[in-house]
Design an enzyme around this catalytic site. Structure first.
Site, PDB file in Angstrom:
ATOM      1  N   GLN A  54     -15.746   4.246   5.872  1.00 23.83           N
ATOM      2  CA  GLN A  54     -15.987   2.848   6.279  1.00 23.83           C
ATOM      3  C   GLN A  54     -15.143   1.859   5.478  1.00 23.83           C
ATOM      4  O   GLN A  54     -15.045   0.689   5.859  1.00 23.83           O
ATOM      5  CB  GLN A  54     -17.466   2.491   6.131  1.00 23.83           C
ATOM      6  CG  GLN A  54     -18.359   3.263   7.098  1.00 23.83           C
ATOM      7  CD  GLN A  54     -19.787   2.802   6.994  1.00 23.83           C
ATOM      8  OE1 GLN A  54     -20.535   3.296   6.157  1.00 23.83           O
ATOM      9  NE2 GLN A  54     -20.171   1.827   7.804  1.00 23.83           N
ATOM     10  N   CYS A  99     -25.071  -0.232  11.959  1.00 22.52           N
ATOM     11  CA  CYS A  99     -23.976   0.287  11.135  1.00 22.52           C
ATOM     12  C   CYS A  99     -23.039  -0.854  10.781  1.00 22.52           C
ATOM     13  O   CYS A  99     -22.687  -1.658  11.652  1.00 22.52           O
ATOM     14  CB  CYS A  99     -23.227   1.366  11.916  1.00 22.52           C
ATOM     15  SG  CYS A  99     -21.868   2.115  11.009  1.00 22.52           S
ATOM     16  N   LEU A 100     -22.621  -0.903   9.512  1.00 24.78           N
ATOM     17  CA  LEU A 100     -21.708  -1.966   9.073  1.00 24.78           C
ATOM     18  C   LEU A 100     -20.378  -1.915   9.824  1.00 24.78           C
ATOM     19  O   LEU A 100     -19.689  -2.930   9.919  1.00 24.78           O
ATOM     20  CB  LEU A 100     -21.450  -1.851   7.570  1.00 24.78           C
ATOM     21  CG  LEU A 100     -22.634  -2.180   6.660  1.00 24.78           C
ATOM     22  CD1 LEU A 100     -22.297  -1.828   5.219  1.00 24.78           C
ATOM     23  CD2 LEU A 100     -23.019  -3.650   6.771  1.00 24.78           C
ATOM     24  N   HIS A 141     -27.166   9.594   8.684  1.00 25.24           N
ATOM     25  CA  HIS A 141     -26.230   8.578   9.192  1.00 25.24           C
ATOM     26  C   HIS A 141     -24.935   8.597   8.365  1.00 25.24           C
ATOM     27  O   HIS A 141     -23.826   8.610   8.920  1.00 25.24           O
ATOM     28  CB  HIS A 141     -26.918   7.210   9.147  1.00 25.24           C
ATOM     29  CG  HIS A 141     -26.082   6.066   9.616  1.00 25.24           C
ATOM     30  ND1 HIS A 141     -26.376   5.347  10.755  1.00 25.24           N
ATOM     31  CD2 HIS A 141     -24.951   5.509   9.105  1.00 25.24           C
ATOM     32  CE1 HIS A 141     -25.465   4.397  10.917  1.00 25.24           C
ATOM     33  NE2 HIS A 141     -24.587   4.469   9.926  1.00 25.24           N
ATOM     34  N   GLU A 142     -25.090   8.600   7.033  1.00 24.75           N
ATOM     35  CA  GLU A 142     -23.906   8.542   6.159  1.00 24.75           C
ATOM     36  C   GLU A 142     -23.129   9.864   6.193  1.00 24.75           C
ATOM     37  O   GLU A 142     -21.894   9.867   6.176  1.00 24.75           O
ATOM     38  CB  GLU A 142     -24.303   8.175   4.733  1.00 24.75           C
ATOM     39  CG  GLU A 142     -25.033   6.840   4.585  1.00 24.75           C
ATOM     40  CD  GLU A 142     -24.318   5.670   5.240  1.00 24.75           C
ATOM     41  OE1 GLU A 142     -23.085   5.701   5.375  1.00 24.75           O
ATOM     42  OE2 GLU A 142     -25.015   4.705   5.637  1.00 24.75           O
TER      43      GLU A 142
END
Ligand code: NI
Length: 184
Positions: A54, A99-100, A141-142
């Site tokens: 990310q 999510c960012l 998620h990560e």
């Protein structure tokens, strides 16, 4: 320490599997400074988790933290390197995620309610623990980000997809346990 730019959906790094770090490389000032920058970046964004892709980096690193006055809710800062994640339970539970790298959207995502994580910490020491519920969701998620997978790929049905304002107005319930990387 620095706040790094967070890349958004469409950036190829988000679709590129990350590579494991050799322990000697993990110990270098370069990687340790990068981890500090990831922590700054996650906190600046108000996120509960951040994975290296990310911030356009191809190393297998993710971090997570949920600050809270309630010790039952709080999750301390955790730095995860070269993780393996598995689940002993087959059942999946749906809950909301954001999510960012996909700003302003939320959707219902099925995840295992329990996972075992094996990894290294930032000092190269082994991590091996079982996480439940919200923490298990964050880890999945990560971990997905390290494999080029985003939460949209995990959704069974896009009909739950909503913009944040509309989600708040029409879909949020008091007991929803939201994984929103940008918790407001
Ligand atoms: Ni994310």
């Amino acid at each position: 320490m620095a706040v790094l730019p967070i890349v958004r959906l469409g950036h190829p790094q988000l679709r590129t599997p990350a590579e494991a770090l050799e322990p000697e490389h993990l110990a270098t000032a370069e990687v340790q400074a990068f981890i500090d920058d990831m922590i700054d970046t996650m906190r600046e964004a108000g996120g509960v988790g951040l994975a290296a892709p990310q911030v356009a980096c191809g190393w297998q690193i993710f971090i997570y933290e949920l600050a809270s006055d309630d010790p039952e809710v709080e999750i301390p800062l955790t730095v995860v390197v070269n993780p393996m994640v598995e689940s002993a339970v087959r059942e999946l539970e749906e809950d909301w995620e954001g999510c960012l790298s996909i700003p302003d959207l939320r959707g219902l995502v099925p995840r295992h309610a329990e996972v075992r994580l094996r990894a290294l910490d930032r000092h190269g020491e082994p991590l091996d623990y079982v996480a439940y519920d919200f923490e298990a969701r964050v880890i999945q998620h990560e971990f997905d980000h390290l494999n080029g997978v985003i939460f949209l790929d995990r959704m069974r049905d896009f009909r739950s997809l909503a913009f944040m304002d509309e989600w708040r107005e029409y879909l949020a319930s008091e007991d929803s346990d939201v994984l929103d990387e940008a918790v407001e």
